[in-house]
Design a protein around this motif. Structure first.
Motif, short mmCIF file in Angstrom:
data_model
loop_
_atom_site.label_atom_id
_atom_site.label_comp_id
_atom_site.label_asym_id
_atom_site.label_seq_id
_atom_site.Cartn_x
_atom_site.Cartn_y
_atom_site.Cartn_z
N LEU A 29 0.87 -1.17 0.00
CA LEU A 29 0.00 0.00 0.00
C LEU A 29 0.91 1.22 0.00
O LEU A 29 1.86 1.28 0.78
CB LEU A 29 -0.87 0.03 1.26
CG LEU A 29 -2.04 -0.92 1.30
CD1 LEU A 29 -2.75 -0.80 2.66
CD2 LEU A 29 -3.02 -0.63 0.18
N LEU A 30 0.66 2.15 -0.88
CA LEU A 30 1.48 3.35 -1.00
C LEU A 30 0.62 4.60 -0.85
O LEU A 30 -0.49 4.66 -1.39
CB LEU A 30 2.18 3.38 -2.37
CG LEU A 30 3.10 2.21 -2.67
CD1 LEU A 30 3.52 2.25 -4.14
CD2 LEU A 30 4.31 2.20 -1.75
N ARG A 31 1.13 5.59 -0.14
CA ARG A 31 0.49 6.91 -0.05
C ARG A 31 1.25 7.83 -0.98
O ARG A 31 2.46 8.02 -0.82
CB ARG A 31 0.54 7.45 1.38
CG ARG A 31 -0.34 6.74 2.36
CD ARG A 31 -1.79 6.99 2.14
NE ARG A 31 -2.17 8.30 2.63
CZ ARG A 31 -3.36 8.83 2.45
NH1 ARG A 31 -4.28 8.18 1.78
NH2 ARG A 31 -3.64 10.01 2.92
N ALA A 32 0.57 8.38 -1.96
CA ALA A 32 1.24 9.18 -2.98
C ALA A 32 0.29 10.18 -3.59
O ALA A 32 -0.93 10.05 -3.50
CB ALA A 32 1.76 8.27 -4.09
N GLY A 59 0.53 3.25 -13.84
CA GLY A 59 1.78 3.88 -14.24
C GLY A 59 2.60 4.36 -13.05
O GLY A 59 2.34 3.99 -11.91
N PRO A 60 3.60 5.21 -13.32
CA PRO A 60 4.49 5.66 -12.25
C PRO A 60 3.78 6.61 -11.28
O PRO A 60 2.84 7.30 -11.64
CB PRO A 60 5.61 6.38 -12.99
CG PRO A 60 5.06 6.73 -14.31
CD PRO A 60 4.00 5.71 -14.62
N LEU A 61 4.26 6.61 -10.05
CA LEU A 61 3.73 7.48 -9.00
C LEU A 61 4.73 8.58 -8.69
O LEU A 61 5.94 8.35 -8.71
CB LEU A 61 3.47 6.68 -7.73
CG LEU A 61 2.47 5.55 -7.84
CD1 LEU A 61 2.51 4.69 -6.59
CD2 LEU A 61 1.08 6.12 -8.05
N SER A 62 4.24 9.74 -8.36
CA SER A 62 5.07 10.85 -7.93
C SER A 62 4.79 11.15 -6.47
O SER A 62 3.68 10.92 -5.99
CB SER A 62 4.76 12.11 -8.75
OG SER A 62 5.00 11.89 -10.11
N TYR A 63 5.78 11.66 -5.79
CA TYR A 63 5.60 12.13 -4.41
C TYR A 63 5.08 11.04 -3.47
O TYR A 63 4.14 11.25 -2.73
CB TYR A 63 4.69 13.36 -4.39
CG TYR A 63 5.09 14.40 -5.39
CD1 TYR A 63 6.27 15.13 -5.22
CD2 TYR A 63 4.33 14.62 -6.53
CE1 TYR A 63 6.67 16.06 -6.16
CE2 TYR A 63 4.74 15.55 -7.48
CZ TYR A 63 5.90 16.27 -7.28
OH TYR A 63 6.29 17.18 -8.22
N VAL A 64 5.68 9.86 -3.54
CA VAL A 64 5.33 8.77 -2.63
C VAL A 64 5.97 9.07 -1.28
O VAL A 64 7.17 9.33 -1.20
CB VAL A 64 5.81 7.41 -3.17
CG1 VAL A 64 5.41 6.29 -2.23
CG2 VAL A 64 5.26 7.17 -4.57
#
Length: 75
Positions: A29-32, A59-64
Motif C-alpha cells: 500500500l502506497l500513499r502518494a 503507471g508511475p507514481l510521484s511524491y510517494v
C-alpha cells in the motif's frame, strides 16, 4: 475499500516512511500524489518498486511518502 483500509492504518500508526520500504517489487500500500498534481490530496494505491520507479497498474507514481504491508486477504 482501499480508502477505508488507509484510514484504519493511519489511525493505528502503521504507515512507514517511504525510505524504509522494500524495493524488491513486493506489492505494498502506497500513499502518494498521483501524476504531477503537487497540490492534490494524497491517494492510497497498491503498487511496488521497479527499475527506479514506484509503480501502480496506472503507471508511475510521484511524491510517494509512506508505505504499509498489504493486509492478508480473508479466507
Amino acid at each position: 475499500q482501499v480508502r477505508d483500509m488507509a484510514d484504519d492504518l493511519s489511525a493505528t500508526g502503521y504507515w512507514q516512511p517511504i525510505e524504509t520500504a522494500p524495493k524488491d517489487g513486493t506489492p505494498l500500500l502506497l500513499r502518494a500524489t498521483v501524476g504531477a498534481r503537487v497540490f492534490s490530496s494524497p491517494t492510497t494505491v497498491v503498487g511496488g518498486y521497479d527499475s527506479g520507479w514506484w509503480l501502480t497498474g496506472g503507471g508511475p507514481l510521484s511524491y510517494v511518502t509512506h508505505w504499509a504491508v498489504l493486509p492478508k486477504s480473508p479466507g
